[in-house]
Design a protein around this motif. Structure first.
Motif, mmCIF file in Angstrom:
data_model
loop_
_atom_site.group_PDB
_atom_site.id
_atom_site.type_symbol
_atom_site.label_atom_id
_atom_site.label_comp_id
_atom_site.label_asym_id
_atom_site.label_seq_id
_atom_site.Cartn_x
_atom_site.Cartn_y
_atom_site.Cartn_z
ATOM 1 N N GLU A 124 0.826 -1.199 0.000
ATOM 2 C CA GLU A 124 0.000 0.000 0.000
ATOM 3 C C GLU A 124 0.864 1.253 0.000
ATOM 4 O OE1 GLU A 124 -3.906 0.722 2.270
ATOM 5 O OE2 GLU A 124 -2.403 1.838 3.408
ATOM 6 N N TYR A 125 0.636 2.102 -0.983
ATOM 7 C CA TYR A 125 1.332 3.385 -1.081
ATOM 8 C C TYR A 125 0.346 4.491 -0.721
ATOM 9 C CZ TYR A 125 5.237 1.170 -3.480
ATOM 10 O OH TYR A 125 6.321 0.388 -3.786
ATOM 11 N N SER A 126 0.862 5.532 -0.119
ATOM 12 C CA SER A 126 0.007 6.676 0.162
ATOM 13 C C SER A 126 0.793 7.949 -0.061
ATOM 14 C CB SER A 126 -0.525 6.631 1.598
ATOM 15 O OG SER A 126 0.532 6.680 2.529
ATOM 16 N N CYS A 127 0.082 8.978 -0.482
ATOM 17 C CA CYS A 127 0.704 10.285 -0.586
ATOM 18 C C CYS A 127 -0.093 11.233 0.291
ATOM 19 C CB CYS A 127 0.758 10.782 -2.026
ATOM 20 S SG CYS A 127 -0.838 11.198 -2.744
ATOM 21 N N ARG A 128 0.608 12.177 0.885
ATOM 22 C CA ARG A 128 -0.029 13.171 1.740
ATOM 23 C C ARG A 128 0.417 14.544 1.265
ATOM 24 N NH1 ARG A 128 -1.399 12.981 7.749
ATOM 25 N NH2 ARG A 128 -1.635 15.166 8.291
ATOM 26 N N ALA A 129 -0.546 15.362 0.902
ATOM 27 C CA ALA A 129 -0.262 16.712 0.416
ATOM 28 C C ALA A 129 -0.697 17.705 1.489
ATOM 29 C CB ALA A 129 -1.011 16.972 -0.880
ATOM 30 N N THR A 130 0.227 18.573 1.883
ATOM 31 C CA THR A 130 -0.041 19.523 2.961
ATOM 32 C C THR A 130 0.297 20.939 2.508
ATOM 33 O OG1 THR A 130 0.661 17.818 4.530
ATOM 34 C CG2 THR A 130 0.454 20.046 5.389
ATOM 35 N N ASN A 131 -0.604 21.871 2.766
ATOM 36 C CA ASN A 131 -0.279 23.286 2.582
ATOM 37 C C ASN A 131 -0.947 24.078 3.704
ATOM 38 O OD1 ASN A 131 -2.949 23.702 1.865
ATOM 39 N ND2 ASN A 131 -2.536 24.191 -0.268
ATOM 40 N N ALA A 132 -0.884 25.395 3.608
ATOM 41 C CA ALA A 132 -1.393 26.243 4.685
ATOM 42 C C ALA A 132 -2.891 26.047 4.917
ATOM 43 C CB ALA A 132 -1.102 27.710 4.367
ATOM 44 N N LEU A 133 -3.590 25.518 3.926
ATOM 45 C CA LEU A 133 -5.041 25.369 4.043
ATOM 46 C C LEU A 133 -5.460 24.019 4.602
ATOM 47 C CD1 LEU A 133 -5.972 26.972 0.611
ATOM 48 C CD2 LEU A 133 -5.853 28.066 2.851
ATOM 49 N N GLY A 134 -4.503 23.113 4.799
ATOM 50 C CA GLY A 134 -4.840 21.799 5.336
ATOM 51 C C GLY A 134 -4.073 20.706 4.637
ATOM 52 N N ASP A 135 -4.572 19.490 4.756
ATOM 53 C CA ASP A 135 -3.897 18.387 4.071
ATOM 54 C C ASP A 135 -4.914 17.369 3.575
ATOM 55 O OD1 ASP A 135 -4.205 16.111 6.004
ATOM 56 O OD2 ASP A 135 -3.062 17.445 7.300
ATOM 57 N N THR A 136 -4.476 16.579 2.632
ATOM 58 C CA THR A 136 -5.304 15.519 2.080
ATOM 59 C C THR A 136 -4.393 14.337 1.770
ATOM 60 O OG1 THR A 136 -6.924 14.953 0.365
ATOM 61 C CG2 THR A 136 -5.104 16.355 -0.297
ATOM 62 N N SER A 137 -4.954 13.137 1.784
ATOM 63 C CA SER A 137 -4.121 11.973 1.487
ATOM 64 C C SER A 137 -4.878 11.018 0.577
ATOM 65 C CB SER A 137 -3.702 11.255 2.780
ATOM 66 O OG SER A 137 -4.839 10.789 3.470
#
Length: 106
Positions: A84-97
């Motif tokens: 299982e691979y996952s990516c997590r994207a984070t910026n000043a407005l929050g994050d999503t994965s």
């Protein structure tokens, strides 16, 4: 005269894993190349981290992050690359994965 042009436009929005029922699955073959995408077009551009089986991934001779980490490229895929691979994207407005299951066929 006549002038024609064609464009390929791809519109992407942040993806919330909670809205996805099953983890999507990708099948690849040993020795081939695999490219995974973290479909994140947030503004400001996010910081993207990749994980495999919950552990942070580092770049090496076979694994490279492309376009500021938006793509994970794996060359010469091995059986051990499955999981299982996952990516997590984070910026000043929050994050999503986003998660994806990779299956390697021999």
């Amino acid at each position: 005269g006549e002038d024609s042009r064609s464009f390929h436009i791809s519109v992407q929005a942040p993806l919330n894993i909670a809205s996805v029922g099953e983890t999507p699955s990708i099948t690849t073959v040993m020795g081939g190349q695999l490219v995974l995408e973290c479909p994140e077009d947030a503004m400001p551009p996010p910081h993207i981290e990749w994980h495999r089986e919950g552990s942070p991934l580092q770049e090496d001779a076979r694994r490279q992050f492309v376009a500021e980490g938006r793509f994970l490229q794996i060359r010469a895929v091995e059986a051990a690359d499955g999981g299982e691979y996952s990516c997590r994207a984070t910026n000043a407005l929050g994050d999503t994965s986003l998660r994806v299951q990779v299956e390697v066929l021999g």
